[in-house]
Design a protein around this motif. Sequence first.
Motif, PDB file in Angstrom:
ATOM      1  N   LEU A 175      27.763  52.061  34.127  1.00 51.77           N
ATOM      2  CA  LEU A 175      27.862  52.430  32.716  1.00 51.77           C
ATOM      3  C   LEU A 175      27.856  53.954  32.544  1.00 51.77           C
ATOM      4  O   LEU A 175      28.617  54.509  31.728  1.00 51.77           O
ATOM      5  N   LEU A 176      27.017  54.649  33.303  1.00 52.70           N
ATOM      6  CA  LEU A 176      26.981  56.109  33.223  1.00 52.70           C
ATOM      7  C   LEU A 176      28.280  56.730  33.716  1.00 52.70           C
ATOM      8  O   LEU A 176      28.770  57.724  33.153  1.00 52.70           O
ATOM      9  N   ALA A 177      28.839  56.162  34.777  1.00 53.85           N
ATOM     10  CA  ALA A 177      30.085  56.704  35.328  1.00 53.85           C
ATOM     11  C   ALA A 177      31.191  56.674  34.282  1.00 53.85           C
ATOM     12  O   ALA A 177      31.976  57.629  34.169  1.00 53.85           O
ATOM     13  N   HIS A 196      36.669  50.145  38.615  1.00 53.76           N
ATOM     14  CA  HIS A 196      37.225  49.454  37.455  1.00 53.76           C
ATOM     15  C   HIS A 196      36.150  49.293  36.390  1.00 53.76           C
ATOM     16  O   HIS A 196      34.957  49.150  36.695  1.00 53.76           O
ATOM     17  N   GLU A 197      36.548  49.296  35.129  1.00 53.70           N
ATOM     18  CA  GLU A 197      35.576  49.279  34.034  1.00 53.70           C
ATOM     19  C   GLU A 197      34.766  47.998  33.955  1.00 53.70           C
ATOM     20  O   GLU A 197      33.673  47.982  33.384  1.00 53.70           O
ATOM     21  N   THR A 198      35.241  46.882  34.520  1.00 56.73           N
ATOM     22  CA  THR A 198      34.478  45.622  34.520  1.00 56.73           C
ATOM     23  C   THR A 198      34.334  45.043  35.927  1.00 56.73           C
ATOM     24  O   THR A 198      34.116  43.842  36.074  1.00 56.73           O
ATOM     25  N   PHE A 199      34.426  45.876  36.950  1.00 55.70           N
ATOM     26  CA  PHE A 199      34.343  45.405  38.337  1.00 55.70           C
ATOM     27  C   PHE A 199      35.408  44.334  38.626  1.00 55.70           C
ATOM     28  O   PHE A 199      35.181  43.444  39.429  1.00 55.70           O
ATOM     29  N   TYR A 200      36.527  44.411  37.933  1.00 48.68           N
ATOM     30  CA  TYR A 200      37.632  43.462  38.091  1.00 48.68           C
ATOM     31  C   TYR A 200      37.225  42.028  37.746  1.00 48.68           C
ATOM     32  O   TYR A 200      37.809  41.078  38.253  1.00 48.68           O
ATOM     33  N   MET A 201      36.241  41.898  36.871  1.00 47.39           N
ATOM     34  CA  MET A 201      35.888  40.552  36.403  1.00 47.39           C
ATOM     35  C   MET A 201      36.875  40.062  35.352  1.00 47.39           C
ATOM     36  O   MET A 201      36.948  38.875  35.072  1.00 47.39           O
ATOM     37  N   CYS A 238      26.250  36.974  29.716  1.00 49.52           N
ATOM     38  CA  CYS A 238      26.782  38.258  29.288  1.00 49.52           C
ATOM     39  C   CYS A 238      27.515  38.919  30.448  1.00 49.52           C
ATOM     40  O   CYS A 238      27.535  38.410  31.572  1.00 49.52           O
ATOM     41  N   HIS A 239      28.125  40.090  30.202  1.00 54.22           N
ATOM     42  CA  HIS A 239      28.881  40.764  31.265  1.00 54.22           C
ATOM     43  C   HIS A 239      27.990  41.085  32.465  1.00 54.22           C
ATOM     44  O   HIS A 239      28.397  40.926  33.620  1.00 54.22           O
ATOM     45  N   PHE A 240      26.760  41.542  32.184  1.00 50.61           N
ATOM     46  CA  PHE A 240      25.829  41.822  33.282  1.00 50.61           C
ATOM     47  C   PHE A 240      25.468  40.541  34.036  1.00 50.61           C
ATOM     48  O   PHE A 240      25.364  40.540  35.265  1.00 50.61           O
TER      49      PHE A 240
END
Length: 473
Positions: A405-407, A303-308, A347-349
């Motif tokens: 991010l690279l994926a 998932h693009e945000t690890f399902y956060m 932040c998201h990270f």
Amino acid sequence: MASKVSNFSDLIQRVTASCLLHPLAAGRHDPDEISDHRTGDESEDDHRYKTEDEEEDDEVEDGERDGFRVLDGARSERVIEMEMMMGQVFDAVSAMKRAYVSLQESHCPWDPDKMRVADVAVVAELRRLGVLRERFRRSVGRECGGRERRLGTAGVTLREVVAPYEAAVEELKKEVKVREAEVQNLTEKLKTATRLGGGGGGGGKKGRSHQSKRKVSCSQAQVAAVPVPEIFEATMSSVNEASKSFTSLLLSLMRSAHWDIGAAVRSIESATSTTAESAVGAHHARYALESYVNRKIFQGFDHETFYMDGSLSSLLHPDQFRRECFTQYRDMKAMDPIELLGILPTCHFGKFCSKKFLSIVHPKMEESLFGDLEQRRQVLAGNHPRSQFYGEFLGLAKAVWLLHLLAFSLDPPPSHFEASRGAEFHLQYMESVVRLSGGRGVVGQVVGFAVSPGFKLVNGSVIKARVYLVPRT
């Protein structure tokens, strides 16, 4: 001569008669009553003696008055001394407050030089307060006197002096525990490096060739303007190295805390299999622990945000989302994660790190390893601890975040796969974490558990999944 003796005898008789007529209570009678019973000579003699006594009393009273005057002067000096001491105490407290404020300000933004100066100032003012306290106690001891008072003060002083040293000893014990874990971690790394560099013949050349290829890929990652599969391969190698490092530290802390490593491995295996019997030897426990860490931190990778959150930007605006992901990758690659989270903790990270840390490190695990839940409390409050353990975790979290991010920068994104327990070993898609003797070592063996996932890239290359092999049952 006879007259003098006679006068002396008369004097004795008069004194004796006076004593018989007025015994010890005579001093409390009224002088008029006494004079009624006396003769004229007796009155004259008593008057003479009384005058001498009164002179002595006057001298005593004068001395007492002088003593009171001296005492009042001493008390005045004492008050002045105490006022001066209190002024010094207030000055020291004010200076310490200013130094402590400077110490707090040096933390955000992080300024090590300013922090050291402020720390020295705080310690200096604390020592100054300690000196004033000892001066006050010595002064009070001299004024009060008394053995019991001195013993009581000495007892209190001794307890207060010993208490900071006891606290320091406890802190040193914790630091020794962490240092021992670091030593064990470095020992594990040295063993791994020795095994990788100890191969002879063609194997050694192959290893050197692989390492040189990895260096080329890393150098490409630093200068690449567009995402390419080679960057993804190099980043995945960084993820595996960071995973090994964090797992080694975690295993060292478990051993320092006297964990039952076999029971921990069985617990990890039971989460992915119904088989109760452990397939991992005691000397391979780190692979089971690394499997547990990777399973937790890669969960939600697709998932693009690890399902956060429920973001769908990768589907609604795919081209723009890919550009943003690669831009974030280039910006974040050279940054220290601790510095980044010090500026943007939420932040998201930062949210990703908090979520994965709480998922990997159970409360009972943290309390057993460190004796408290301080790191967990800070993470739950939205902060990021500056401990050595959490710093090692951030290294792994950053590597996985860059890989993610690279994926999503590549078009199409890499295919993510994992080996399941009991699956046949495929050399094209898997590699064993335990060194095998040629291709014959895999005969009769199947996958015990997956250590890290694999990826298939758009250019046809495959990043092999790392697996732990066990004999077929």
